[in-house]
Design a protein around this motif. Structure first.
Motif, mmCIF file in Angstrom:
data_model
loop_
_atom_site.group_PDB
_atom_site.id
_atom_site.type_symbol
_atom_site.label_atom_id
_atom_site.label_comp_id
_atom_site.label_asym_id
_atom_site.label_seq_id
_atom_site.Cartn_x
_atom_site.Cartn_y
_atom_site.Cartn_z
ATOM 1 N N GLU A 1 -5.177 3.431 5.157
ATOM 2 C CA GLU A 1 -5.502 4.517 4.424
ATOM 3 C C GLU A 1 -4.318 4.443 3.204
ATOM 4 O OE1 GLU A 1 -5.702 9.355 4.188
ATOM 5 O OE2 GLU A 1 -6.352 8.244 5.909
ATOM 6 N N ILE A 2 -4.570 4.517 1.746
ATOM 7 C CA ILE A 2 -3.647 5.010 1.157
ATOM 8 C C ILE A 2 -3.292 6.349 1.304
ATOM 9 C CG2 ILE A 2 -3.044 5.196 -1.359
ATOM 10 C CD1 ILE A 2 -2.970 2.334 -0.713
ATOM 11 N N ILE A 3 -2.049 6.810 1.177
ATOM 12 C CA ILE A 3 -1.682 8.252 1.396
ATOM 13 C C ILE A 3 -0.811 8.575 0.239
ATOM 14 C CG2 ILE A 3 -0.053 9.895 2.667
ATOM 15 C CD1 ILE A 3 -0.906 8.461 5.150
ATOM 16 N N GLU A 4 -1.148 9.538 -0.685
ATOM 17 C CA GLU A 4 -0.505 10.044 -1.910
ATOM 18 C C GLU A 4 0.729 11.035 -1.253
ATOM 19 O OE1 GLU A 4 -0.914 12.128 -6.134
ATOM 20 O OE2 GLU A 4 -2.504 11.912 -4.919
ATOM 21 N N LEU A 5 1.838 10.657 -1.660
ATOM 22 C CA LEU A 5 3.132 11.433 -1.222
ATOM 23 C C LEU A 5 3.526 12.455 -2.307
ATOM 24 C CD1 LEU A 5 5.235 8.295 -0.063
ATOM 25 C CD2 LEU A 5 3.928 10.028 1.244
ATOM 26 N N PRO A 6 4.347 13.426 -1.957
ATOM 27 C CA PRO A 6 4.692 14.469 -2.867
ATOM 28 C C PRO A 6 5.409 13.821 -3.752
ATOM 29 C CG PRO A 6 5.261 15.324 -0.714
ATOM 30 C CD PRO A 6 4.745 13.797 -0.616
ATOM 31 N N LYS A 7 5.310 14.139 -5.250
ATOM 32 C CA LYS A 7 6.056 13.847 -6.338
ATOM 33 C C LYS A 7 6.511 15.093 -7.037
ATOM 34 C CE LYS A 7 5.614 11.149 -10.587
ATOM 35 N NZ LYS A 7 4.596 10.480 -11.361
ATOM 36 N N GLU A 8 7.904 15.134 -7.011
ATOM 37 C CA GLU A 8 8.747 16.236 -7.706
ATOM 38 C C GLU A 8 9.101 15.800 -8.843
ATOM 39 O OE1 GLU A 8 8.717 19.320 -6.413
ATOM 40 O OE2 GLU A 8 7.695 18.656 -4.577
ATOM 41 N N LYS A 9 8.515 16.321 -9.942
ATOM 42 C CA LYS A 9 8.699 15.928 -11.328
ATOM 43 C C LYS A 9 10.036 16.685 -11.754
ATOM 44 C CE LYS A 9 4.213 14.386 -12.715
ATOM 45 N NZ LYS A 9 3.094 14.695 -13.601
ATOM 46 N N ASP A 10 11.127 15.897 -12.468
ATOM 47 C CA ASP A 10 11.997 16.398 -12.976
ATOM 48 C C ASP A 10 12.696 15.727 -14.075
ATOM 49 O OD1 ASP A 10 15.009 16.828 -13.320
ATOM 50 O OD2 ASP A 10 14.841 18.296 -11.456
ATOM 51 N N PRO A 11 12.772 16.349 -15.208
ATOM 52 C CA PRO A 11 13.465 15.527 -16.330
ATOM 53 C C PRO A 11 14.671 14.506 -16.174
ATOM 54 C CG PRO A 11 13.890 17.730 -16.859
ATOM 55 C CD PRO A 11 13.262 17.573 -15.376
ATOM 56 N N GLY B 1 1.842 5.478 -0.411
ATOM 57 C CA GLY B 1 1.959 4.558 0.658
ATOM 58 C C GLY B 1 0.780 4.032 1.299
ATOM 59 N N LEU B 2 0.996 2.951 2.180
ATOM 60 C CA LEU B 2 -0.251 2.469 2.944
ATOM 61 C C LEU B 2 -0.170 2.585 4.346
ATOM 62 C CD1 LEU B 2 -3.032 1.099 2.677
ATOM 63 C CD2 LEU B 2 -1.569 -1.154 2.758
ATOM 64 N N TYR B 3 -0.989 3.373 4.901
ATOM 65 C CA TYR B 3 -0.956 3.571 6.594
ATOM 66 C C TYR B 3 -1.718 2.452 7.071
ATOM 67 C CZ TYR B 3 -2.197 5.212 11.051
ATOM 68 O OH TYR B 3 -2.427 5.309 12.437
ATOM 69 N N LEU B 4 -1.197 1.773 8.214
ATOM 70 C CA LEU B 4 -1.689 0.724 8.779
ATOM 71 C C LEU B 4 -1.696 1.003 10.396
ATOM 72 C CD1 LEU B 4 -0.001 -2.268 6.971
ATOM 73 C CD2 LEU B 4 -2.414 -1.824 7.157
ATOM 74 N N PRO B 5 -2.930 1.303 10.818
ATOM 75 C CA PRO B 5 -2.981 1.630 12.401
ATOM 76 C C PRO B 5 -2.693 0.341 13.148
ATOM 77 C CG PRO B 5 -5.012 1.586 11.558
ATOM 78 C CD PRO B 5 -4.097 1.436 10.327
ATOM 79 N N PRO B 6 -2.635 0.509 14.636
ATOM 80 C CA PRO B 6 -2.413 -0.619 15.418
ATOM 81 C C PRO B 6 -3.640 -1.596 15.202
ATOM 82 C CG PRO B 6 -2.280 1.349 16.565
ATOM 83 C CD PRO B 6 -2.477 1.724 15.327
ATOM 84 N N LYS B 7 -3.471 -2.768 15.437
ATOM 85 C CA LYS B 7 -4.323 -3.672 15.695
ATOM 86 C C LYS B 7 -5.166 -4.107 14.232
ATOM 87 C CE LYS B 7 -5.279 -2.984 20.455
ATOM 88 N NZ LYS B 7 -5.463 -1.713 21.025
ATOM 89 N N LYS B 8 -4.236 -4.095 13.132
ATOM 90 C CA LYS B 8 -4.607 -4.505 11.866
ATOM 91 C C LYS B 8 -3.921 -5.798 11.339
ATOM 92 C CE LYS B 8 -7.574 -1.307 11.331
ATOM 93 N NZ LYS B 8 -9.278 -1.312 11.228
ATOM 94 N N TRP B 9 -4.462 -6.905 11.374
ATOM 95 C CA TRP B 9 -3.784 -8.028 10.619
ATOM 96 C C TRP B 9 -3.403 -7.751 9.337
ATOM 97 C CZ3 TRP B 9 -2.444 -12.029 13.634
ATOM 98 C CH2 TRP B 9 -1.762 -13.129 13.078
ATOM 99 N N ARG B 10 -2.011 -7.841 8.823
ATOM 100 C CA ARG B 10 -1.553 -7.868 7.665
ATOM 101 C C ARG B 10 -0.665 -8.823 7.100
ATOM 102 N NH1 ARG B 10 1.621 -3.831 9.707
ATOM 103 N NH2 ARG B 10 -0.123 -3.521 11.138
ATOM 104 N N HIS B 11 -0.584 -9.183 5.898
ATOM 105 C CA HIS B 11 0.631 -10.005 5.621
ATOM 106 C C HIS B 11 0.913 -9.494 3.819
ATOM 107 C CE1 HIS B 11 -2.544 -12.300 3.447
ATOM 108 N NE2 HIS B 11 -1.583 -12.624 2.465
ATOM 109 N N LEU B 12 2.119 -9.619 3.317
ATOM 110 C CA LEU B 12 2.505 -9.019 1.963
ATOM 111 C C LEU B 12 2.789 -10.158 1.414
ATOM 112 C CD1 LEU B 12 3.235 -6.551 4.175
ATOM 113 C CD2 LEU B 12 4.908 -6.041 2.608
#
Length: 136
Positions: A7-17, A90-101
């Motif tokens: 799952e893609i998880i959106e993180l908090p984004k504190e905007k500041d000039p 960010g991308l959440y990866l649970p156990p038993k998920k094959w991945r490469h970057l």
């Protein structure tokens, strides 16, 4: 208990000039308590990182700088590509998920948070062994 899907998880984004700020705190944004953090950088063009799954470890990956793809391969060989290029996702990866970057941009920096300390015994490094976990 780990979530079961990538799952893609959106993180908090504190905007500041003066510059934006993003963060994650264990179970407030991701579904586990953090035990280990590591990062990859200076990945040469055309190189691949990862190429494994974990029996039990959960992982959360963020592109702090630049971009790269996290490719999740299903037991049947079908690939799902997740492009990470914003530091507030960010991308959440649970156990038993094959991945490469792969497909790293120049100066890409990937941050990895996991719920376990490193142990080689938790790695599944053979795709046939991984596929066997899902055999009926």
């Amino acid at each position: 208990m780990p979530m079961s899907e990538v799952e893609i998880i959106e993180l908090p984004k504190e905007k500041d000039p003066r510059g934006n700020l993003t963060f994650f705190e264990d179970v407030n944004q991701i579904p586990f308590e953090i035990e280990r953090v590591f990062w990859t950088y200076d990945v040469p063009g055309g190189q691949t990182r990862g190429g494994h799954a974990y029996y039990e470890q959960q992982e959360f990956i963020v592109a702090l700088s630049g971009s790269f793809d996290v490719v999740v391969t299903q037991p049947d060989g079908k690939e799902v590509r997740h492009r990470l290029n914003r530091s507030y996702y960010g991308l959440y990866l649970p156990p038993k998920k094959w991945r490469h970057l792969d497909n790293f941009s120049t100066n890409a920096l990937s941050l990895h948070a996991s719920d376990r300390k490193f142990t080689e015994d938790d790695y599944i490094r053979d795709f046939d062994e991984y596929r066997g976990l899902y055999a009926n």
